[in-house]
Motif scaffolding. Structure first.
Motif, PDB file in Angstrom:
ATOM      1  N   VAL A 103      42.133  -0.320 -10.737  1.00  0.00           N
ATOM      2  CA  VAL A 103      42.655   0.840 -10.023  1.00  0.00           C
ATOM      3  C   VAL A 103      41.511   1.755  -9.602  1.00  0.00           C
ATOM      4  O   VAL A 103      40.662   2.136 -10.415  1.00  0.00           O
ATOM      5  CB  VAL A 103      43.651   1.637 -10.889  1.00  0.00           C
ATOM      6  CG1 VAL A 103      44.202   2.829 -10.104  1.00  0.00           C
ATOM      7  CG2 VAL A 103      44.792   0.742 -11.356  1.00  0.00           C
ATOM      8  N   GLN A 104      41.496   2.094  -8.308  1.00  0.00           N
ATOM      9  CA  GLN A 104      40.518   3.025  -7.746  1.00  0.00           C
ATOM     10  C   GLN A 104      41.244   3.979  -6.802  1.00  0.00           C
ATOM     11  O   GLN A 104      41.872   3.544  -5.841  1.00  0.00           O
ATOM     12  CB  GLN A 104      39.426   2.274  -6.979  1.00  0.00           C
ATOM     13  CG  GLN A 104      38.470   3.176  -6.207  1.00  0.00           C
ATOM     14  CD  GLN A 104      37.602   2.408  -5.223  1.00  0.00           C
ATOM     15  OE1 GLN A 104      37.497   1.193  -5.296  1.00  0.00           O
ATOM     16  NE2 GLN A 104      36.989   3.112  -4.295  1.00  0.00           N
ATOM     17  N   ASP A 105      41.176   5.264  -7.105  1.00  0.00           N
ATOM     18  CA  ASP A 105      41.803   6.289  -6.251  1.00  0.00           C
ATOM     19  C   ASP A 105      43.264   5.977  -5.938  1.00  0.00           C
ATOM     20  O   ASP A 105      43.731   6.169  -4.818  1.00  0.00           O
ATOM     21  CB  ASP A 105      41.020   6.455  -4.942  1.00  0.00           C
ATOM     22  CG  ASP A 105      39.606   6.961  -5.177  1.00  0.00           C
ATOM     23  OD1 ASP A 105      39.407   7.707  -6.159  1.00  0.00           O
ATOM     24  OD2 ASP A 105      38.717   6.603  -4.388  1.00  0.00           O
ATOM     25  N   GLY A 106      43.991   5.493  -6.927  1.00  0.00           N
ATOM     26  CA  GLY A 106      45.418   5.240  -6.756  1.00  0.00           C
ATOM     27  C   GLY A 106      45.763   3.892  -6.163  1.00  0.00           C
ATOM     28  O   GLY A 106      46.906   3.459  -6.246  1.00  0.00           O
ATOM     29  N   GLU A 107      44.796   3.215  -5.554  1.00  0.00           N
ATOM     30  CA  GLU A 107      45.041   1.882  -5.001  1.00  0.00           C
ATOM     31  C   GLU A 107      44.650   0.830  -6.030  1.00  0.00           C
ATOM     32  O   GLU A 107      43.773   1.056  -6.868  1.00  0.00           O
ATOM     33  CB  GLU A 107      44.242   1.679  -3.709  1.00  0.00           C
ATOM     34  CG  GLU A 107      44.651   2.623  -2.587  1.00  0.00           C
ATOM     35  CD  GLU A 107      46.087   2.400  -2.142  1.00  0.00           C
ATOM     36  OE1 GLU A 107      46.550   1.242  -2.152  1.00  0.00           O
ATOM     37  OE2 GLU A 107      46.752   3.392  -1.802  1.00  0.00           O
ATOM     38  N   MET A 247      48.915   8.478  -7.689  1.00  0.00           N
ATOM     39  CA  MET A 247      48.031   8.188  -8.818  1.00  0.00           C
ATOM     40  C   MET A 247      47.784   6.691  -8.962  1.00  0.00           C
ATOM     41  O   MET A 247      46.679   6.258  -9.242  1.00  0.00           O
ATOM     42  CB  MET A 247      48.610   8.752 -10.112  1.00  0.00           C
ATOM     43  CG  MET A 247      47.760   8.478 -11.343  1.00  0.00           C
ATOM     44  SD  MET A 247      48.377   9.278 -12.833  1.00  0.00           S
ATOM     45  CE  MET A 247      48.002  10.989 -12.445  1.00  0.00           C
ATOM     46  N   ASP A 248      48.833   5.884  -8.752  1.00  0.00           N
ATOM     47  CA  ASP A 248      48.721   4.443  -8.982  1.00  0.00           C
ATOM     48  C   ASP A 248      49.916   3.770  -8.301  1.00  0.00           C
ATOM     49  O   ASP A 248      51.064   4.102  -8.589  1.00  0.00           O
ATOM     50  CB  ASP A 248      48.721   4.159 -10.488  1.00  0.00           C
ATOM     51  CG  ASP A 248      48.602   2.678 -10.827  1.00  0.00           C
ATOM     52  OD1 ASP A 248      48.388   1.858  -9.909  1.00  0.00           O
ATOM     53  OD2 ASP A 248      48.717   2.349 -12.015  1.00  0.00           O
ATOM     54  N   SER A 286      53.428   8.374  -8.332  1.00  0.00           N
ATOM     55  CA  SER A 286      52.832   9.626  -8.795  1.00  0.00           C
ATOM     56  C   SER A 286      52.420   9.553 -10.265  1.00  0.00           C
ATOM     57  O   SER A 286      51.910  10.527 -10.820  1.00  0.00           O
ATOM     58  CB  SER A 286      53.809  10.788  -8.590  1.00  0.00           C
ATOM     59  OG  SER A 286      54.926  10.670  -9.460  1.00  0.00           O
ATOM     60  N   ARG A 287      52.633   8.384 -10.887  1.00  0.00           N
ATOM     61  CA  ARG A 287      52.319   8.186 -12.295  1.00  0.00           C
ATOM     62  C   ARG A 287      51.457   6.944 -12.481  1.00  0.00           C
ATOM     63  O   ARG A 287      51.373   6.101 -11.591  1.00  0.00           O
ATOM     64  CB  ARG A 287      53.612   8.050 -13.110  1.00  0.00           C
ATOM     65  CG  ARG A 287      54.568   9.233 -12.955  1.00  0.00           C
ATOM     66  CD  ARG A 287      55.925   8.900 -13.493  1.00  0.00           C
ATOM     67  NE  ARG A 287      56.850  10.031 -13.371  1.00  0.00           N
ATOM     68  CZ  ARG A 287      58.118   9.990 -13.703  1.00  0.00           C
ATOM     69  NH1 ARG A 287      58.652   8.863 -14.167  1.00  0.00           N
ATOM     70  NH2 ARG A 287      58.879  11.063 -13.571  1.00  0.00           N
ATOM     71  N   PHE A 288      50.878   6.808 -13.660  1.00  0.00           N
ATOM     72  CA  PHE A 288      49.952   5.711 -13.935  1.00  0.00           C
ATOM     73  C   PHE A 288      50.666   4.562 -14.638  1.00  0.00           C
ATOM     74  O   PHE A 288      51.493   4.779 -15.522  1.00  0.00           O
ATOM     75  CB  PHE A 288      48.805   6.223 -14.811  1.00  0.00           C
ATOM     76  CG  PHE A 288      47.760   5.180 -15.107  1.00  0.00           C
ATOM     77  CD1 PHE A 288      46.967   4.664 -14.093  1.00  0.00           C
ATOM     78  CD2 PHE A 288      47.571   4.726 -16.402  1.00  0.00           C
ATOM     79  CE1 PHE A 288      46.010   3.704 -14.360  1.00  0.00           C
ATOM     80  CE2 PHE A 288      46.605   3.770 -16.685  1.00  0.00           C
ATOM     81  CZ  PHE A 288      45.821   3.261 -15.663  1.00  0.00           C
ATOM     82  N   THR A 292      55.321   2.220 -17.498  1.00  0.00           N
ATOM     83  CA  THR A 292      55.143   3.611 -17.912  1.00  0.00           C
ATOM     84  C   THR A 292      55.443   4.593 -16.782  1.00  0.00           C
ATOM     85  O   THR A 292      55.668   5.779 -17.027  1.00  0.00           O
ATOM     86  CB  THR A 292      53.704   3.850 -18.395  1.00  0.00           C
ATOM     87  OG1 THR A 292      52.795   3.374 -17.398  1.00  0.00           O
ATOM     88  CG2 THR A 292      53.437   3.127 -19.711  1.00  0.00           C
ATOM     89  N   SER A 293      55.451   4.114 -15.544  1.00  0.00           N
ATOM     90  CA  SER A 293      55.639   5.007 -14.393  1.00  0.00           C
ATOM     91  C   SER A 293      57.079   5.049 -13.895  1.00  0.00           C
ATOM     92  O   SER A 293      57.404   5.842 -13.013  1.00  0.00           O
ATOM     93  CB  SER A 293      54.735   4.561 -13.236  1.00  0.00           C
ATOM     94  OG  SER A 293      55.172   3.317 -12.704  1.00  0.00           O
ATOM     95  N   LEU A 294      57.955   4.216 -14.437  1.00  0.00           N
ATOM     96  CA  LEU A 294      59.301   4.063 -13.892  1.00  0.00           C
ATOM     97  C   LEU A 294      60.184   5.251 -14.280  1.00  0.00           C
ATOM     98  O   LEU A 294      60.309   5.568 -15.466  1.00  0.00           O
ATOM     99  CB  LEU A 294      59.921   2.762 -14.388  1.00  0.00           C
ATOM    100  CG  LEU A 294      59.127   1.491 -14.049  1.00  0.00           C
ATOM    101  CD1 LEU A 294      59.753   0.279 -14.741  1.00  0.00           C
ATOM    102  CD2 LEU A 294      59.043   1.290 -12.548  1.00  0.00           C
TER     103      LEU A 294
END
Length: 306
Positions: A103-107, A247-248, A286-288, A292-294
């Motif tokens: 992961v780099q800058d959300g991508e 974020m990711d 908007s979460r990592f 964990t982001s769901l």
């Protein structure tokens, strides 16, 4: 009047995600110092199952894990999220699937090692046929063998389910699959592969027409920050993405597909389900991390967005 609970079957992959965050992704021969490393439950199938459960659906997972510690963790994670695991088998001689996510800058860039996911066979799906009875929707992806995907969509149609095919990761698919699919949901890259490059040089209306002509199904193309384009019930349109700090992007497509299945399974038309799916996707990016982001149903209903 109490809303109907969507009953969803997910046939697909179960992975442990090994996630590395860094300021930039290394090129060939380069070593960089990462900022963070975490292990997060993932896999497109498991992500969609957990996302749908958090959104209020009754979910059954059909898949396979290895006989390692990751397999035990993934089974525990699914059960804790309320996902049915009676037809998640353990292959003791296999390792659980893993995904290396940079992961780099959300991508992100992702490398997947299928492991036990390759052991999800057509016979495994047939043995799980009881979970198809009385269900509303089948969600299926392409991180398991194609012959298994084919058997799953055939079995779903035999039992009257609507079939949502998320053609990810991108792959050529046989023409025989499309009569068993109601909705196909590629991103732009996957649409390009399905249409043999058509999506690279054409505008969205041409892409949608090409996919519709190819598949004879309803089509939704996810386009990240550009939103989605769709061709549903003979009509084409688009829906913008909600603006959030990214974020990711891991699991964004998975959560979007799960949300479509949940709201449509509750009786909402697909066109209206897209609005809720877009909210779910926005909250996810908007979460990592993957699972964990769901978001939960309550978080989606409280999200206003812009």
């Amino acid at each position: 009047m109490q809303k109907k609970t969507a009953k969803i079957v997910v046939v697909g992959s179960i992975n442990m995600d090994l996630v590395v965050k860094s300021e930039h992704i290394p090129i060939a021969g380069e070593t960089v110092t990462g900022q963070e490393f975490v292990m997060i439950p993932g896999g497109k199938g498991a992500n969609q199952a957990v996302a749908a459960a958090r959104l209020g659906a009754q979910v059954e997972m059909v898949g396979c894990v290895g006989g390692d510690s990751f397999g035990k963790q993934m089974l525990e994670q699914l059960s804790n999220e309320g996902v049915g695991t009676s037809y998640v088998i353990t292959e003791s001689q296999q390792t659980t699937g893993v995904a290396l996510i940079q992961v780099q800058d959300g991508e992100n860039r992702i490398t997947v090692v299928p492991g036990a996911n390759a052991s999800v066979t057509p016979e495994h799906v047939e043995n799980a046929r009881e979970v198809f009875k009385g269900a509303d929707i089948l969600l299926v992806q392409l991180e398991i063998p194609q012959e298994t995907v084919m058997r799953a969509v055939q079995l779903a149609k035999r039992h009257g389910l609507k079939v949502i095919l998320n053609p990810a990761p991108a792959a050529d698919l046989p023409a025989e699959i499309w009569p068993f699919v109601d909705l196909v949901t590629p991103n732009e890259t996957e649409a390009a592969i399905l249409t043999a490059g058509q999506a690279i040089t054409s505008d969205q209306s041409d892409i949608l027409n090409e996919l519709r002509s190819l598949t004879k199904t309803d089509v939704i193309i996810t386009q990240g920050e550009k939103g989605v384009s769709y061709h549903i019930n003979g009509s084409s349109g688009s829906f913008p993405a909600y603006r959030v700090h990214v974020m990711d992007t891991t699991a964004a497509g998975d959560s979007f597909n799960a949300a479509l299945a949940v709201w449509h399974g509750e009786g909402l038309p697909l066109e209206q389900s897209i609005e809720f799916a877009a909210k779910v996707g926005a909250l996810t990016v908007s979460r990592f991390g993957a699972q964990t982001s769901l978001p939960t149903r309550q978080e989606v209903e409280l999200f206003e967005g812009t």
